[in-house]
Structures are given as structure tokens and as C-alpha cells.
Write a protein that holds these residues in place. Structure first.
Motif, PDB file in Angstrom:
ATOM      1  N   GLY A  14      44.812  34.890  39.671  1.00 55.66           N
ATOM      2  CA  GLY A  14      44.093  35.195  40.582  1.00 55.66           C
ATOM      3  C   GLY A  14      44.145  36.499  40.803  1.00 55.66           C
ATOM      4  N   LYS A  15      42.420  37.614  41.832  1.00 50.94           N
ATOM      5  CA  LYS A  15      42.587  38.206  41.756  1.00 50.94           C
ATOM      6  C   LYS A  15      43.503  39.517  42.865  1.00 50.94           C
ATOM      7  CE  LYS A  15      37.652  38.722  41.222  1.00 50.94           C
ATOM      8  NZ  LYS A  15      36.084  39.551  41.100  1.00 50.94           N
ATOM      9  N   ASP A  16      44.465  38.524  43.376  1.00 57.16           N
ATOM     10  CA  ASP A  16      45.204  38.676  44.443  1.00 57.16           C
ATOM     11  C   ASP A  16      46.627  38.905  43.742  1.00 57.16           C
ATOM     12  OD1 ASP A  16      43.711  38.654  45.892  1.00 57.16           O
ATOM     13  OD2 ASP A  16      44.587  36.508  47.311  1.00 57.16           O
ATOM     14  N   ALA A  17      47.575  37.529  42.973  1.00 61.77           N
ATOM     15  CA  ALA A  17      48.299  38.053  42.287  1.00 61.77           C
ATOM     16  C   ALA A  17      48.799  39.397  41.018  1.00 61.77           C
ATOM     17  CB  ALA A  17      48.421  36.767  41.329  1.00 61.77           C
ATOM     18  N   VAL A  18      46.616  39.246  40.612  1.00 66.40           N
ATOM     19  CA  VAL A  18      46.679  40.866  39.984  1.00 66.40           C
ATOM     20  C   VAL A  18      47.441  42.184  41.162  1.00 66.40           C
ATOM     21  CG1 VAL A  18      45.573  42.142  38.364  1.00 66.40           C
ATOM     22  CG2 VAL A  18      45.960  39.645  37.649  1.00 66.40           C
TER      23      VAL A  18
END
Length: 456
Positions: A139-143
Motif C-alpha cells: 500500500g502507498k500509505d505503508a511505503v
């Protein structure tokens, strides 16, 4: 030294204020990058992964530092078993073995799960080795949370170096910009002012000639051999107003005047006796022994220089010299961490390892143990991080300052990118160290490389 921390603080503030650099490409469609979100590991779920890193091909500080880091990771992630290995091959620079090593393992059906791969391999890593888009996996949020997490986020110019076509395919891990290390003791012996290191290549040539009269080597530019790859050569060419490949990635331009002039500069230094005829490893080892006055080099071998100079001679560092009237454009060396695993559990375990190896604590260990830039640059202003160490290590200042004007190390396109890159550097090496005509030699390599470029 007392002024080091405030000065670095201003540099860091400037670096962190910069807008992020975009990735290169595209060559893959957004549809190619879609994968399912991988599940978290259960607390008692046992997973084994293989981590391949070229740092394990380098003895001493590199291996010791990474052994320490992996020991800490195993202690905090007892359910993840990590087997670390160096690339298969026998090259003097293990980083040059990474792609062939992984290709051979892929044929055998046993590729590593997570790998440290150079920025110049990015196109091939994504489009042929099948590196996974991290923002699709976790997920983009985790990155974003990994880049921005903790007290000290990634420097903006560092965080996007492994982006491609709108996706993040790797987490930039370790790199340097070209630094002019110099032996201040030899400067004094040669009648030069060690407080005024050269700022242009004309001044480097003059200083090198003076040092050579003492019986020592004047300068070694670790950018001009095939073993060195092309990260630093690209910086020299960019700083002379050129490029090795056009911005649209369609045409090879390393036989244009700016690149020819760089090769001619190296040739003049060798033919005048100011630069010894040495291969990469011979060059940096000779400088470490105090046998050469200056070297343009990555901070990855700074530990070797510090150890060699200790109590023997005065080691200092300066920014990369400029070509007269032109701005310096440093490019970055180094690598990103990429996930190659197909199994979701191994992908999740690999992501946990990547997060750990790019954490604040890991960069504190890496910077102190090896000399690489901490990509979480704020650590160097943190009393609980690297502030004290940075104050005692003014060698870092030029490298950090150059982050503000850094441009990415560009990967050559297509499946034949290594032949193109190596052909270019073979030609550079032949011109500099074998006295071949720079223009015709680079021109022939360019023509051969053009035949290997992807069809448009």
C-alpha cells in the motif's frame, strides 16, 4: 570542527526543503504493476528468506556492519529467518556481479527473495527481473510511512530514486556522491595549501603535478574504469554540460564533446605522470596507504581511508571539482532494496527486512560502520542520533552538501543495457589508460551501443 554541526544543520534544512525528484521511465504500464495486497504475518508464522547483497562480497567493515544489523533483525523478528549471501561471481567489484548472479539463480529456480541492486540496473530490475511494486504489495500509505516514519524522514532527493512509472519499486538504501578526498600531508610536502583544496579540474591538474614531483601519485579519478561502472563518469559528463544518454532515452550521447573532454582530461593526467595507471581497487588502496595525493571517490570506502590515515597522515575531503564556468552536477552511486519473491509470506517478511534496514537505527549503524550517507539526514542533527559522530567526522560535509544539487544515476535501457554501459566504460578506460584517441574510441563504442538499443 566546532563549526561542523551548525553548518551541516543548514545543509540538512536546505536538502529537506527540496522538492522530490521523479523517477525515470516509463517502460511498463500501470496494469503491469498491479498485484494483490499481501497479508501481515501471524505472530507465530515462520518464514525463511534469502537476502542477496553485494556488501557481503566486501571484507571488513561492510560484512561486519551487515552481520551486526542482521543479528539485530533476527532478535526482533524471531519468526523470520534471514540467510544473507553475496552475489555469485568473482569480479573485483562484487556489485558488478549482481545481475548475472540473480539471472543464474532464476534459471535454477532459486532467486533471492530480497536483493540490493544498483540504480544503474533499475530498468532491467523492474522489466526483466520482476521486482515487485512496493506500493501495490503493502500500500502507498505503508511505503510513505516508511519514508516519513520516525523523527527523521528520508531526504526528498533520495526517496524517489527507485520510482518508475508512478510506482515505488525499491527503497533507496545506500549511496554516495563523488567526493574529492585528499592527503593534506602530501599537500604540505608539495608546497600546496591544504586549507585550499582544488575547486576546479584545472586546479586539480596543477596540484597533481606538484604532488607527483614528490614521487607520489598526484590524483586518481575512480570514475574512468569499467570496474567502477558509470555512476561517477555520468557525474563528470553532466558537470561538463553533457549526458551519456539523451533525456528521452532514445539516443546515446557519450561520444559528444562533453564526454570526450572528460576522457581527454583523464588521458592528460595519466600521460603527464600525474595519475598512476591503476585499476579501481588498486587506486583506492594506494590512496589509503598515503601513496596518492587526491582521489575522487564514493564514501563507501571512506572507512578504508580513515583506517589507513590514522596517526600517519592528514585525511580531508572537499566537494567534487567543477569544470571552469560550469556548475557541478553530482550523481549518486549505490543501490535500492527490491523484493523479488513471489510468495506472499516471503514478500511480507522481505518488506519487514527492508523497513528495518532503512530505519533510523540501521542508518546510525551503517553510517558509523561504513561511511555511507544516512538517507535520513536529520539524524546528523540529532544528539541521540549521529550529531556527535558527524561533529567528529567533517569528511561527511561535502557529501551531504552535494545532495542539494544531486541528479539520479541513469540506467541504460533495454535487455542489452550492460553491454551498452560496459562498452562505454571500456572505451573510456582505453582512452584514459591506454592512450587511445578519445573521440574515435568513444564514437565507435557509441555506434556499437546504438545497435543494442531497444527498437522504438
Amino acid at each position: 570542527m566546532k563549526r561542523t554541526v551548525p553548518v551541516l544543520g543548514l545543509v540538512f534544512a536546505a536538502v529537506l526543503a527540496l522538492s522530490a525528484c521523479g523517477g525515470l521511465g516509463p517502460t511498463a504500464s500501470d496494469g503491469d504493476a498491479q498485484t494483490s495486497r499481501i497479508p501481515e504475518l501471524a505472530p507465530d508464522q515462520k518464514v525463511s528468506i534469502v537476502f542477496e547483497s553485494y556488501n557481503y562480497g566486501l571484507a571488513g567493515a561492510w560484512t561486519d556492519t551487515f552481520d551486526k544489523l542482521l543479528g539485530e533483525f533476527r532478535a526482533t523478528h524471531p519468526n523470520i529467518e534471514v540467510t544473507a549471501q553475496k552475489p555469485q561471481g568473482n569480479s573485483p567489484n562484487p556489485a558488478t556481479d549482481t545481475i548475472s548472479s540473480i539471472q543464474n539463480q532464476m534459471v535454477a529456480g532459486t532467486p533471492p527473495d530480497v536483493a540490493q541492486l544498483g540504480f544503474s540496473d533499475l530498468d532491467f530490475t523492474i522489466n526483466q527481473l520482476g521486482a515487485k511494486p512496493l506500493d501495490s504489495l503493502v500500500g502507498k500509505d505503508a511505503v510513505a510511512a516508511n519514508f516519513d516514519g520516525g523523527k527523521h524522514p528520508y531526504a526528498p532527493r533520495a526517496r524517489t530514486l527507485a520510482d518508475w512509472n508512478g510506482h515505488t519499486y525499491g527503497v533507496p538504501f545506500v549511496f554516495s556522491t563523488p567526493v574529492l578526498y585528499y592527503n593534506a600531508s602530501l599537500f604540505t610536502e608539495a608546497g600546496l595549501d591544504p586549507a585550499k583544496p582544488p575547486t576546479t579540474w584545472d586546479e586539480v591538474s596543477t596540484a597533481a603535478a606538484a604532488i607527483a614531483k614528490t614521487g607520489k601519485g598526484g590524483v586518481y579519478i575512480d570514475c574512468l574504469t569499467k570496474t567502477a561502472k558509470d555512476w561517477c563518469f555520468q557525474s563528470l559528463v553532466r558537470s561538463n554540460g553533457g549526458r551519456v544518454i539523451s533525456e528521452d532515452r532514445r539516443d546515446l550521447t557519450f561520444a559528444d564533446a562533453p564526454a570526450v573532454e572528460v576522457a581527454a582530461l583523464g588521458q592528460r593526467l595519466v600521460e603527464s605522470g600525474s595519475m598512476p595507471r591503476l585499476q579501481q581497487k588498486q587506486g583506492y588502496e594506494a590512496f589509503g596507504r598515503g601513496e596518492i595525493g587526491m582521489i575522487l571517490e564514493t564514501s563507501a570506502v571512506q572507512g578504508t581511508f580513515v583506517s589507513g590515515a590514522k596517526d600517519k597522515w592528514d585525511l580531508r575531503a572537499a566537494p567534487m571539482p567543477a569544470f571552469a564556468g560550469k556548475p557541478v552536477v553530482p550523481t549518486n552511486s549505490g543501490a535500492s532494496l527490491h523484493i523479488l519473491a513471489n510468495d506472499p509470506a516471503k514478500q511480507r517478511a522481505s518488506w519487514e527486512l527492508i523497513k528495518f534496514l532503512t530505519s533510523e537505527s540501521a542508518y546510525t549503524t551503517i553510517s558509523q560502520g561504513i561511511g555511507y550517507l544516512p538517507l535520513r539526514t536529520g539524524l546528523m542533527n540529532d544528539p541521540a542520533g549521529l550529531q556527535g559522530w558527524a561533529a567528529k567526522n567533517p569528511l561527511l560535509a561535502p557529501n551531504v552538501a552535494q545532495l542539494a544539487s544531486m541528479e539520479p544515476w541513469i540506467s541504460m535501457p533495454g535487455n542489452n543495457y550492460l553491454q551498452i554501459r560496459d562498452g562505454m566504460m571500456d572505451a573510456v578506460e582505453a582512452a584514459v589508460f591506454q592512450n587511445k584517441d578519445p573521440r574515435s574510441t568513444l564514437g565507435a563504442a557509441r555506434d556499437q551501443g546504438a545497435q543494442l538499443m531497444p527498437r522504438q
